[in-house]
Every structure is written in structure tokens, then in C-alpha cells.
Design an enzyme around this catalytic site. Structure first.
Site, mmCIF file in Angstrom:
data_model
loop_
_atom_site.group_PDB
_atom_site.id
_atom_site.type_symbol
_atom_site.label_atom_id
_atom_site.label_comp_id
_atom_site.label_asym_id
_atom_site.label_seq_id
_atom_site.Cartn_x
_atom_site.Cartn_y
_atom_site.Cartn_z
ATOM 1 N N ASP A 97 5.351 3.823 0.129
ATOM 2 C CA ASP A 97 6.322 4.922 0.149
ATOM 3 C C ASP A 97 6.165 5.889 1.330
ATOM 4 O O ASP A 97 7.119 6.521 1.761
ATOM 5 C CB ASP A 97 6.241 5.724 -1.163
ATOM 6 C CG ASP A 97 4.813 6.179 -1.475
ATOM 7 O OD1 ASP A 97 3.904 5.904 -0.668
ATOM 8 O OD2 ASP A 97 4.600 6.809 -2.530
ATOM 9 N N HIS A 98 4.939 5.995 1.875
ATOM 10 C CA HIS A 98 4.698 7.048 2.870
ATOM 11 C C HIS A 98 5.066 6.652 4.297
ATOM 12 O O HIS A 98 5.179 7.506 5.165
ATOM 13 C CB HIS A 98 3.224 7.462 2.855
ATOM 14 C CG HIS A 98 2.881 8.434 1.764
ATOM 15 N ND1 HIS A 98 3.034 8.140 0.432
ATOM 16 C CD2 HIS A 98 2.385 9.693 1.816
ATOM 17 C CE1 HIS A 98 2.641 9.178 -0.283
ATOM 18 N NE2 HIS A 98 2.243 10.136 0.529
ATOM 19 N N ASP A 162 -3.647 10.133 -4.311
ATOM 20 C CA ASP A 162 -2.624 11.046 -3.827
ATOM 21 C C ASP A 162 -2.718 12.290 -4.691
ATOM 22 O O ASP A 162 -2.853 12.197 -5.916
ATOM 23 C CB ASP A 162 -1.239 10.411 -3.964
ATOM 24 C CG ASP A 162 -0.222 11.243 -3.221
ATOM 25 O OD1 ASP A 162 0.117 10.891 -2.081
ATOM 26 O OD2 ASP A 162 0.215 12.279 -3.765
ATOM 27 N N ARG A 450 5.332 20.937 -0.840
ATOM 28 C CA ARG A 450 4.306 21.384 0.107
ATOM 29 C C ARG A 450 4.973 21.891 1.379
ATOM 30 O O ARG A 450 5.965 21.322 1.801
ATOM 31 C CB ARG A 450 3.419 20.190 0.454
ATOM 32 C CG ARG A 450 1.994 20.533 0.413
ATOM 33 C CD ARG A 450 1.116 19.339 0.365
ATOM 34 N NE ARG A 450 0.287 19.433 -0.822
ATOM 35 C CZ ARG A 450 -0.553 18.501 -1.208
ATOM 36 N NH1 ARG A 450 -0.676 17.402 -0.501
ATOM 37 N NH2 ARG A 450 -1.275 18.664 -2.288
ATOM 38 N N SER A 642 -3.920 17.672 0.489
ATOM 39 C CA SER A 642 -3.860 16.236 0.231
ATOM 40 C C SER A 642 -5.199 15.624 -0.170
ATOM 41 O O SER A 642 -6.275 16.185 0.063
ATOM 42 C CB SER A 642 -3.355 15.583 1.510
ATOM 43 O OG SER A 642 -3.846 14.301 1.652
ATOM 44 N N ARG A 644 -6.095 12.815 1.200
ATOM 45 C CA ARG A 644 -6.421 11.864 2.278
ATOM 46 C C ARG A 644 -7.893 11.969 2.683
ATOM 47 O O ARG A 644 -8.360 13.017 3.110
ATOM 48 C CB ARG A 644 -5.490 12.062 3.486
ATOM 49 C CG ARG A 644 -5.613 13.381 4.183
ATOM 50 C CD ARG A 644 -4.489 13.582 5.191
ATOM 51 N NE ARG A 644 -3.234 13.886 4.521
ATOM 52 C CZ ARG A 644 -2.287 14.686 4.992
ATOM 53 N NH1 ARG A 644 -2.415 15.240 6.172
ATOM 54 N NH2 ARG A 644 -1.184 14.919 4.305
HETATM 55 C C1 MIC Z 1 0.784 14.685 0.650
HETATM 56 O O1 MIC Z 1 1.692 15.043 -0.097
HETATM 57 O O2 MIC Z 1 0.161 15.474 1.387
HETATM 58 C C2 MIC Z 1 0.399 13.232 0.664
HETATM 59 C C3 MIC Z 1 0.796 12.677 1.943
HETATM 60 O O3 MIC Z 1 1.100 12.552 -0.352
HETATM 61 C C4 MIC Z 1 -1.103 13.154 0.436
HETATM 62 C C5 MIC Z 1 -1.714 11.847 0.607
HETATM 63 C C6 MIC Z 1 -1.890 11.416 2.025
HETATM 64 O O4 MIC Z 1 -2.236 12.213 2.878
HETATM 65 O O5 MIC Z 1 -1.714 10.229 2.254
HETATM 66 C C7 MIC Z 1 -1.583 13.737 -0.890
HETATM 67 O O6 MIC Z 1 -0.927 14.577 -1.431
HETATM 68 O O7 MIC Z 1 -2.666 13.399 -1.353
HETATM 69 FE FE1 SF4 Z 2 5.262 11.735 -0.882
HETATM 70 FE FE2 SF4 Z 2 3.240 13.468 -1.129
HETATM 71 FE FE3 SF4 Z 2 5.702 14.276 -0.457
HETATM 72 FE FE4 SF4 Z 2 5.265 13.416 -2.880
HETATM 73 S S1 SF4 Z 2 4.345 15.216 -1.931
HETATM 74 S S2 SF4 Z 2 7.020 12.894 -1.598
HETATM 75 S S3 SF4 Z 2 3.777 11.793 -2.539
HETATM 76 S S4 SF4 Z 2 4.355 12.979 0.723
#
Ligand code: MIC
Ligand code: SF4
Length: 753
Positions: A97-98, A162, A450, A642, A644
């Protein structure tokens, strides 16, 4: 082979185990239990012997399943592969998805992603096949939406790589975001270790009406608790107001509990969840849940006297709750819509909006889409369109096909909206926008979760505001933030908007099933190929073990000022393509962090050569080449955001020995521990101010590192003068063993060989 699905047999067995474990703990504690406590205790690895002190004890838990998204799964699976196991031990899924870039619209963007990410998708597909993991193809949907539709079940416990994994709390699942190394433990059949969370209760009274939406419940809570207020806590909702919120609305609220830093958020099982399970063709799970309500709701004594059982209780009256807008740059900068126009003026934020975006994993339920479509209709009826680009991100193919069948999509398109792929897109910086000069400050509004600087389009000059989908739509029609959707006429349209009606939480004709998005693991063994010259994937080399010596006179790489989220440490956007290649992605390390000495972003003075304005990864590589380890200093809630683990692995790879901060976010702190970096906190937070440019840091008596014992640090200034200070840590015995071994994975590998 274990089934990937949450089948009725699997869930019945899960309830049987939960019951057995819970009765052991009940006998021991002999007191009423909250829902969160029940979910935790019923998943304890050893319910008889664990010590159970909230905020102090480390728990060993047995989650029922694991989910990973493509941007984090690569590193998690590379680690899993190097542990030398044959199959995953619990049901596990991967979701693509990312990595889909939003540019033109769903079809073109998806086609493009399949070509540009082929190597990574092939890797994830074959690894999934090899280790018996369910694989969700690109375009099938965003991890959290798919998990809610397919796998979450009341009372279940899951971890996901995630941070928004708690979305499944909308179905009374204890779902927590973790780093890949934690997922590797659980996939390898080991327990998941987590600090026993504190308990925050949120009593909801009354009922929402008019413009107010579930999103506003979590936005107002963010204003109260702030981005660190939920750290190492579970947020448990209760009260008659909770029963008035749909299951997907509860999902929205739990999803964004991640922004509070909470371990997870949960709602008790209720009729709305029963209906959602049936609508998603899981009637037998609803029947099972109804027979096991004692496991998935709080004890009545807790509800009668919550103050006695929660560490803190917050009350939100839904009758008087107003719509909220938060931002820019932090999700807890919260204010009601009625005060927002004034705030825009006072802060000199550009009132003109450049883009509006709805959807994402947080807010793309059928109910959300219906309410936003009603606002769109009010403009369409007058022959008007959105004056600014409006983007819609459905959370899954199931939602997309359903809103196509029921006409909401066409209603958005009528006012000029573009429907994007069922993927993260602009929420994670996968947004190729050409409409503004990135050096120019500009405002956008979305229903996402976010809004850290640089998050959506890579530019820290984009001010991102978050709100509900219906309010986002209203601002889109206005094209300006200098507008109160509840009171003012829509500029240029000559009419006031009416509040949306309560919308159906479930489609009357049921959801359209996604027939093509999923690939089940077969039984054949497959070869996983990683091209050694690949720029996107790289096998992992184990990190070296600790050499048994104290860290002496380590250079300070960066003293970070203010917010230092994982988006500051390891930015996403254009860097996402390197998530499976540790060496390449490390070139983004700290690119977004602000250096406290001259307030430059991503640039520091080289601590050895003294050269000014050097890119941080370049300096770190240079120190590494000279055999030097280094240290990072940060402020509050370091590593917020995140899950990550690249934000821990890149520093480890380039030589970080320790991060010393005023406080840490939960997931990042455990990611650092897992990778063998010491996360340390100033015993006196004011000592942060004593750290000077060019300091050399020593960490002493490391061989005596023990749980609860502070560490001695000496900071030697360039003047020759030294300051001694004490640092705290939260490492337990096992985590100290990870540090000694060089990483948790090194220890796991030793054990499994
Ligand atoms: C986000 O919303 O910041 C992400 C991208 O979904 C991350 C995961 C990532 O950095 O791959 C998260 O929320 O953990
Ligand atoms: Fe994707 Fe993270 Fe954004 Fe949700 S918050 S849509 S999982 S990047």
C-alpha cells in the site's frame, strides 16, 4: 500450515485459550478488570508467573496475528530470512500500500507502481509464498482497512509493522504498532515483549449530531493529552456515548490513538461491531463474540466506578463536542472549527488552500464517504465545483467498488475530484505535485492522521491541517481556511452549507467483494531472489557485537532541537524506494532533523574536521570509515510517529552507539534497543542544555549495565572542561543481552542455530 484467515475455528480456539489464561489471572488478582486488562491478561505467555505492575513490568504476550505493510515488511522479512526459520508461527499478512505514487489517478498510478516497484513486489510475493504469509497485492487497499474488513476479531491481539495498527481497536481487538524486529519475534514463535501499559479511560456521554464526527473525538483528545500523553498507555473508551459510534468510526478513533503515542486503543464489543462483522460476511465470528462477551467487555464494577480502576479518566460529552481542526506540523495543535479562522489570521498561515484530500487508512469508511458526498452534492446542486484540487483515497478495493456501485464516487467526480489508488499516496509523501513551488509556504487540508513537516509532498513549507472528511470537503468548496463551515456562506458560491445527515454506517446492499486483491500462500517452495547489484534490496549483514569496553570520547553527531519524529530521522516520500536497502536508505538519515547549534535542517558541523554545514549522512559515513561510533542528543518524545525501524537501523548501520534524549516514543525506543543502540534519558532534562557543539561523550561502566541502574556520562567540551551527568534507561535483562549481542536478531540467530 496454519490458516491465514481468522476462521471461526481459529477464533473459537482463541477464546478458549483466553478464558483459560484469564481465569488464572483473575484468581491471582481477585478484582474487577477493565477490557484492556482482560485482553492483555488473556494473551499472557505465562499467566501464572508474570508480574503485573502497570508502567513497570515487561509483559510477554502471545498475539494471534501479524500484519506488515510493504514499506516496513521488506526490512522485517529480510531479518526474518536471516533467522533461518521455515515458516511463520502465527497467521501473517503483507499489504502493498505504501509504494504507490499518487499523480494522475487510480488506474495510471497503479500501472506505474506495478512497473517501478516490480522488484520489491516480486520479493514480497515470493517471501510470502515461502514462509506461508498471505499477500495483498498493490491496489487491494491500505493495511489497516483490509485488516478491519478481513482479519480483526473482537478480543484478538495483533501486532503490525505500522503505527496505525490500533485501527483494529474499532473491532475490540488489542492491536499495536511495532518495529519489524518485534514482528520477527512473533513470526518466529516467540512472545512479544511490551511494557505493561498504564490505563487511561475515556468516558463518552451523549450523542454526536450535525457536523460532529468520530474524528473530532480523537482530535479533542489529542488537544487534551498531547502527542506524548498516551505513551505506554492503553486508551479504553466506554460509556453510553461509545455505543452510538459505528465500528468504523471507532476504528478512526483507535487509529489516531497512535498520534497520542498510545500502545493501543480499544472499544468494548457492542451491536455496531456485531453488525459490521455480519456486513463483512463474518456472521459466525459475531455469533462467537456474542457468546464470549465476558472476554470482550469490561466488568460492570469498572464501568460503575471507573476512577477506581483507571490511572486517569477523561470525559467527552458528544452532545456538545464541536468539529475540530488540528495543525500545522503536529496533530495535537487542536482547536474547534469556531476558533480556527481567527487562529489562521493570528498565525499568518496562508488562508488560501492549495489542495484538499479525503480518505486514507483513518477515514475512508462507507459512513465517512457518504457524509462527505452529501457536502459535495450541495455544491453540485448549484452547478458548482471544488475551486481547488480535491483528492479521494479509498481505503480498500472493497470500499472503492462499493462507492462506485452506490454512486458516491461519481458524486465526488461531479465536483471535480480525482479518485486515487487504494493506497497511502499523499499521506506518506508519495505525492508528485507540480502545482506549487516547494519553497513557498502553502496550506492543505485533509482527513488524514499525521501532519509532520515534509510528510505529504516532501516540503516542510507545506502547512498540513487535519480534520474530518465532511469538514475537509467544506473547506475544499471554500478554497480558503478563512471560513467557518458552520456559520459562513461558502465564498464564491453564495450559500451556506447544511450539516450532513447521519449516514448509514454499512452499505444497504452489502460490500462489493474484492475478488482479485489477495494471493494465498501455496504449498510449493519458491526461491527468493535478491539481485546483489540491486539498488532497492540488500541482504542484511549482522551488526557487530558489543566489544565489552566503555564508550569513550564519542563524537556528537547531532544535537536535535525540538520535534525529532521518525519523519525527521528517516524521511519517507522519495526515500521509500530504498526501504529494503539499508545502505542506500541511510543517505536520508536525519535529513529532516534540526541541528540545535545553528538551527539548520539536516546539516551539522563535522565533529572531527570542523567543516561547517555538512550533510549528516556524509559526516556519519566519514566517522564510520574512521572507526568511530557516535552519539545523538534529542528532546522530548524522540522518535515520535512511525514504526519504521529504519530510523533505528540507519543510525546503527552508520555507527550510532547511543541516543540520549529527554524522553522517547514507545515504538522507537524499542526499535533502538532491538538494534543494539542504547536509548538513554537525562535524569535531569535540563542537562540537555549543557550539551555543546563539539562535545565528546563517554558512557562509563557499561559492563555493569543493569536494570534500573543509572549510567554515568561525561561530556567533554572543546574548552577541555567536562560535565558529568546521570542517564536513566529502561533496559531489562533480555534487552541488555541484545545490546551485548549487537542486536536482538543476533541473539535470535544464535538461539535458532
Ligand atoms: C506512517 O503513517 O508514518 C507510516 C508510513 O504508515 C509508518 C510506517 C512506515 O514508515 O513505513 C507508520 O505509521 O508506522
Ligand atoms: Fe498509510 Fe500510514 Fe497514511 Fe495510514 S497513516 S494511509 S498507513 S501512510
Amino acid at each position: 500450515m496454519i490458516p491465514v484467515e481468522s476462521t471461526p475455528e481459529f477464533v473459537a480456539e482463541a477464546y478458549r485459550k483466553m478464558d483459560a489464561r484469564l481465569s488464572i489471572v483473575r484468581n491471582k488478582l481477585n478484582r474487577p478488570l477493565s477490557l484492556a486488562e482482560k485482553l492483555i491478561f488473556s494473551h499472557l505467555d505465562d499467566p501464572a508467573s508474570d508480574d503485573l505492575v502497570p508502567g513497570k513490568s515487561y509483559l510477554q504476550l502471545r498475539p494471534d496475528r501479524v500484519a506488515m505493510q510493504d514499506a516496513t515488511a521488506q526490512m522485517a522479512l529480510l531479518q526474518f530470512m536471516s533467522a533461518g526459520l521455515k515458516s511463520v508461527a502465527v497467521p501473517t499478512t503483507v499489504h502493498c500500500d505504501h509504494l504507490i505514487q499518487a499523480r494522475k489517478g487510480a488506474d495510471d498510478d497503479l500501472k506505474n507502481a506495478v512497473v517501478t516497484n516490480k522488484e520489491v513486489y516480486d520479493f514480497l510475493r515470493t517471501v510470502s509464498q515461502k514462509y506461508h504469509i498471505g499477500f495483498w497485492k498493490p491496489g487491494a487497499g491500505i493495511i489497516h482497512q483490509v485488516v478491519l474488513e478481513q482479519y480483526a476479531f473482537p478480543g484478538g491481539m495483533m501486532i503490525g509493522t505500522d503505527s496505525h495498527t490500533p485501527n483494529a481497536g474499532g473491532l475490540a481487538t488489542f492491536a499495536s504498532g511495532v518495529g519489524g524486529a518485534d514482528a520477527v519475534d512473533v513470526m518466529a514463535g516467540l512472545p512479544w515483549e511490551v511494557l505493561f501499559p498504564q490505563r487511561i479511560g475515556v468516558r463518552l456521554t451523549g450523542k454526536m449530531s450535525g457536523w460532529t464526527a468520530p474524528k473530532d473525538i480523537i482530535l479533542v483528545l489529542l488537544g487534551i493529552l498531547t502527542v506524548k500523553g498516551g505513551t505506554n498507555a492503553v486508551i479504553e473508551y466506554f460509556g453510553e456515548g461509545a455505543n452510538t459510534v459505528s465500528a468504523t468510526g471507532k476504528g478512526t478513533i483507535c487509529n489516531m490513538g497512535a498520534e497520542l503515542g498510545a500502545t493501543t486503543s480499544v472499544f468494548p464489543y457492542d451491536v455496531a461491531m456485531d453488525r459490521y462483522l455480519r456486513a463483512t460476511e463474518r456472521g459466525p465470528l459475531a455469533d462467537l463474540a456474542n457468546r464470549n462477551k465476558h472476554l470482550i467487555t469490561a466488568d460492570k464494577e469498572v464501568l460503575e466506578d471507573p476512577e477506581k480502576y483507571f490511572d486517569r479518566v477523561i470525559e467527552i460529552d458528544l452532545n456538545t463536542l464541536e468539529p475540530y481542526v488540528v495543525g500545522p506540523h503536529s496533530p495535537d495543535a487542536a482547536r474547534p472549527v469556531s476558533k480556527f479562522k481567527q487562529a489562521v489570521k493570528e498565525n499568518h498561515w496562508p488562508p488560501e488552500l492549495t489542495n484538499a484530500l479525503i480518505g486514507s487508512c483513518t477515514n475512508s469508511s462507507y459512513e465517512d464517504i457518504c457524509r462527505a458526498a452529501e457536502i459535495a452534492d450541495q455544491a453540485a446542486e448549484q452547478g458548482k465545483r471544488s475551486p481547488i484540487p480535491l483528492w479521494v483515497t479509498p481505503g480498500s478495493e472493497q470500499i472503492f467498488q462499493t462507492i462506485k456501485r452506490d454512486g458516491q464516487m461519481q458524486r465526488f467526480e461531479k465536483i471535480g475530484a480525482t479518485v486515487l489508488a487504494n493506497a497511502c499516496g499523499p499521506c506518506i509523501g508519495q505525492w508528485k505535485r507540480d502545482d506549487v513551488n516547494p519553497d513557498k509556504t502553502n496550506s492543505i487540508i485533509s482527513s488524514y492522521n499525521r501532519n509532520f513537516p515534509g510528510r505529504n509532498d516532501g516540503s516542510p513549507n507545506t502547512l498540513s491541517f487535519l480534520t474530518s472528511p465532511e469538514i475537509t470537503l467544506a473547506y475544499a468548496l471554500a478554497g480558503t481556511l478563512a471560513f467557518d463551515p458552520l456559520k459562513d456562506e461558502v465564498p464564491g458560491m453564495g450559500f451556506k452549507l447544511k450539516a450532513p445527515n447521519p449516514a448509514p454506517d454499512l452499505p444497504a446492499q452489502g460490500y462489493v467483494k474484492d475478488e482479485h486483491g489477495y494471493q494465498a500462500p501455496g504449498t510449493d517452495d519458491v526461491e527468493v531472489i535478491i539481485n546483489p547489484t540491486s539498488g532497492r534490496l540488500q541482504m542484511l549483514e549482522p551488526f557487530p557485537p558489543w566489544d565489552g569496553k566503555d564508550y569513550l570520547d564519542l563524537p556528537l553527531l547531532i544535537k536535535a532541537k525540538g520535534k525529532c519524529t521518525t519523519d525527521h530521522i528517516s524521511p519517507a516520500g522519495k526515500w521509500l524506494i530504498f526501504r529494503g536497502h539499508l545502505d542506500n536508505i541511510s543517505d536520508n538519515m536525519f535529513n529532516g532533523a534540526i541541528n540545535a547549534f545553528d538551527e539548520e535542517r539536516g546539516l551539522v558541523t563535522h565533529p572531527v574536521s570542523g567543516e561547517k554545514m555538512q550533510p549528516i549522512p556524509k559526516v556519519a559515513r566519514d566517522l564510520k570509515a574512521n572507526g568511530l561510533r557516535w552519539v545523538v542528543v534529542g528532546e522530548e518524545n524522540y522518535g515520535e510517529g512511525s514504526s519504521r525501524e529504519h530510523a533505528a537501523m540507519s543510525p546503527r548501520f552508520l555507527g550510532a552507539a547511543a541516543v540520549i534524549a529527554k524522553s522517547f516514543a514507545r515504538i522507537h525506543q524499542s526499535n533502538l534497543k532491538k538494534q543494539g543502540i542504547l536509548p538513554l534519558t537525562f535524569q535531569n532534562p535540563a542537562n540537555y542544555d549543557k550539551i555543546q557543539e563539539g562535545d565528546q561523550i563517554s558512557l562509563l561502566n557499561l559492563s555493569e549495565l543493569a536494570p534500573g541502574n543509572p549510567l554515568k556520562m561525561v561530556a567533554k567540551h572543546v574548552t577541555g572542561e567536562s560535565k558529568e551527568m546521570l542517564l536513566d534507561h529502561t533496559l531489562n535483562e533480555v534487552q541488555i543481552a541484545w545490546f551485548r549481542a549487537g542486536s536482538a536478531l543476533n541473539l535470535l540467530r544464535e538461539k535458532s542455530s
